[in-house]
Design a protein around this motif. Sequence first.
Motif, mmCIF file in Angstrom:
data_model
loop_
_atom_site.group_PDB
_atom_site.id
_atom_site.type_symbol
_atom_site.label_atom_id
_atom_site.label_comp_id
_atom_site.label_asym_id
_atom_site.label_seq_id
_atom_site.Cartn_x
_atom_site.Cartn_y
_atom_site.Cartn_z
ATOM 1 N N LYS A 5 74.707 23.158 59.294
ATOM 2 C CA LYS A 5 76.805 22.809 58.862
ATOM 3 C C LYS A 5 76.952 24.410 59.031
ATOM 4 O O LYS A 5 78.325 25.172 59.134
ATOM 5 N N LEU A 8 78.453 25.963 62.322
ATOM 6 C CA LEU A 8 79.269 25.412 62.490
ATOM 7 C C LEU A 8 80.908 25.636 61.564
ATOM 8 O O LEU A 8 82.007 25.636 62.318
ATOM 9 N N ILE A 108 83.506 17.677 64.224
ATOM 10 C CA ILE A 108 83.416 19.507 63.067
ATOM 11 C C ILE A 108 84.569 18.381 61.652
ATOM 12 O O ILE A 108 84.030 18.641 60.739
#
Length: 125
Positions: A5, A8, A108
């Motif tokens: 996470k 990203l 995302i």
Amino acid sequence: MKIVKLILCALFGLMFINAGLDKFLHYMPMPKDPMSAEMIKAGEAFGTIKWLMPLVGFIEILGGLLFIFPKTRALGAIVILPVMVGIVIHNVVYMPSGLSIAGVMLLINLWMIGDNWKKYQAMVS
């Protein structure tokens, strides 16, 4: 999962900061593929509104910066969402070849909105 996470979100934020800075500094090359007449016409229309691209660039930079840091990520995800929706719609209409990247970016963005849903509860209740 936490490191995934983090990576990203950092990449997502940096991509938007880069796109926003390009609206002011114009350092990214234009695509070599010939653009359709419809896409050129849309670009010219956006160009007639002098404040639009600087505003989008500012929102991209601000949203990208907010998205990178966990403490401000919930705000960044909401700030960047309208731009992200516009990017996806643009790709659907004018550049279907870019839809895979835009789709992943939208996912995302939606993931971070879902991940921070409790922070938004005060706004909707």
